[in-house]
Scaffold this active site. Structure first.
Site, mmCIF file in Angstrom:
data_model
loop_
_atom_site.group_PDB
_atom_site.id
_atom_site.type_symbol
_atom_site.label_atom_id
_atom_site.label_comp_id
_atom_site.label_asym_id
_atom_site.label_seq_id
_atom_site.Cartn_x
_atom_site.Cartn_y
_atom_site.Cartn_z
ATOM 1 N N GLY A 109 1.290 -0.777 -0.197
ATOM 2 C CA GLY A 109 0.271 -0.024 0.376
ATOM 3 C C GLY A 109 0.759 1.063 -0.073
ATOM 4 O O GLY A 109 1.956 0.705 -0.217
ATOM 5 N N CYS A 110 0.436 2.636 0.202
ATOM 6 C CA CYS A 110 0.755 3.636 0.290
ATOM 7 C C CYS A 110 1.578 4.596 0.810
ATOM 8 O O CYS A 110 2.731 4.774 1.362
ATOM 9 C CB CYS A 110 -0.271 4.835 -0.539
#
Lengths: 127, 112, 102
Positions: B110-111
Site C-alpha cells: 500500500g501507500c
C-alpha cells in the site's frame, strides 16, 4: 492516511478466479489486486469457478514447495470489507469437493446463476 | 553490494530500504537496532504495534492495510488510540512502512 | 444486461471457450481472438458444437488474427460473424461489460 477515492462513484467489481493456486501466479495476483483495490471503497465480490475453487481449499501447506501460503489471506478479506465470496457448486462437485473443504464461508451459486451474478456487475476482472 | 544490519553479533541481510530479507531472521533485537538507526526509542506502545503486526502476518500471511491496523489497535487499546494520529506519532515514517520494517515483515504494497 | 466475452486460447490447448459457453446467456456475445480463432474455421472437431452454440448466442471472430495464422482461406463455421479492429471496438461499446477469459 487513506485518501478518499476521488472519483466518488462506487462501482461493482467482480474478480473471477478460474485457476488453481501455486502452479501459476494468477491466484496470488488476483488476491493482491483485491486487497489493494479494497482501499478504494468499491463494491467487491469474488467468484471461484473451475480450478479456481482449489484456491479456497483448507489445510494448504506450502512449506515443502517453499511458496507463501497465501490461502490464509482469504480469511482476512472480511476485514477489508470483501464479504461476498461466491463459489460455483458444480465446479466443487466435479472436483470431489464440498463446502466443508473450504477455508472460508462462501455463498454457493449454480452454473446457471453465474450469468445473473455477472449481469449485476460494472467491471469483470478475470484471473 | 548487499545490505545488512548487525544484531547481537549476527549479520542479517536486508533489502536496500532496510527490510529484512528473511522473515525467520527476526528477533526483538532487530526492532531495537532498526529503531536506533532511525533515532527512535521503542516504548511499550511501539511494541504493541510490532507484536500486532507479527501476529497478524503469522495468521494471514499479509501485512494489514493501515485501515485494518488502525481499527485493530483501537479495538485493543481503546477508541482514542484507533486513529491515524496516534499511529503516526509512534511511527512518523508511516505506521505501515516503519512498523512493518521493525517487525521484520516485507515492505507493504500500500501507500503508507 | 449483456456481456462481451473474449476468449483467446485454442480449445485444442485450453478449455476456456467451453468454460465460457457453459456460463453465458443468449443475449451475451463471444469474440474469439488470438489463438482462439483457430476454432472458428470449418472442419475442426469442434465445428458441430460451435454451430449449435452459434444458434443460441452471438459468436464473432477477429479477422486480423485469422489472417495472421493463414486461415483466411478456410470458410468460417456457420453462424460466426467476422469483425476487424473497428468491429471489435464497436462490440465493446455495444455491451455493458467485457469479460476476458484468460
Amino acid at each position: 492516511m487513506e485518501e478518499e477515492y476521488a472519483g466518488g462513484v462506487e462501482k461493482k467489481f467482480i474478480y473471477i478466479n478460474r485457476r488453481a493456486p501455486h502452479g501459476t501466479v494468477y491466484a496470488l495476483e488476483s488476491l493482491e489486486t483485491v486487497l489493494i483495490g479494497a482501499a478504494f471503497d468499491q463494491d467487491v465480490s469474488m467468484l471461484f469457478i473451475d480450478d479456481g475453487v482449489y484456491q479456497l481449499k483448507k489445510d494448504q501447506s506450502t512449506d515443502s514447495i517453499e511458496f507463501k501460503n497465501f490461502s490464509k489471506a482469504f480469511r482476512a478479506l472480511e476485514m477489508y470489507d470483501v464479504e461476498k465470496l461466491f463459489v460455483e457448486a458444480e465446479s466443487l462437485q466435479e472436483r470431489g469437493l464440498s463446502e466443508d473443504d473450504l477455508l472460508v464461508d462462501v455463498e454457493l451459486v449454480k452454473r446457471g446463476e453465474v450469468k445473473d451474478l455477472i449481469d449485476q456487475q460494472d467491471v469483470v476482472l478475470s484471473f | 553490494m548487499s545490505n545488512s544490519i548487525e544484531v547481537d553479533g549476527k549479520t542479517l541481510a536486508t533489502d536496500e530500504e532496510g527490510y529484512l530479507e528473511n522473515l525467520a531472521d527476526w528477533e526483538p533485537g532487530v526492532a531495537n537496532v532498526m529503531a536506533e538507526i532511525d533515532d527512535c526509542e521503542l516504548t511499550d506502545n511501539h511494541w504493541e504495534v510490532i507484536n500486532f503486526l507479527r501476529e497478524y502476518y503469522e495468521e494471514y500471511q499479509i501485512a494489514p492495510a493501515v485501515r485494518v491496523l488502525t481499527k485493530a489497535i483501537g479495538k485493543k487499546l481503546g477508541k482514542e488510540y484507533g486513529n491515524g494520529k496516534y499511529l503516526y506519532e509512534l511511527y512518523p515514517y508511516g505506521p505501515a512502512k516503519q512498523a512493518c520494517k521493525y517487525a521484520g515483515l516485507p515492505k507493504p504494497t500500500g501507500c503508507v | 444486461m449483456s456481456t462481451l466475452n473474449i476468449v483467446n486460447k485454442s480449445p485444442f490447448e485450453k478449455r476456456s471457450l467451453d468454460q465460457c459457453l457453459s456460463r453465458i446467456g443468449s443475449d451475451d456475445a463471444v469474440l474469439l481472438i488470438e489463438d482462439a480463432v483457430v476454432v472458428a474455421m470449418a472442419g475442426t472437431r469442434y465445428e458441430s458444437d460451435l454451430k449449435s452454440a452459434a444458434a443460441a448466442k452471438k459468436l464473432y471472430v477477429l479477422t486480423p488474427d485469422v489472417e495472421a495464422r493463414g486461415l483466411a482461406d478456410k470458410p468460417v463455421v456457420e453462424g460466426f460473424t467476422q469483425v476487424d479492429y473497428k468491429g471489435f471496438v464497436a462490440l465493446v461499446t455495444e455491451h455493458d461489460r467485457v469479460h476476458s477469459w484468460l
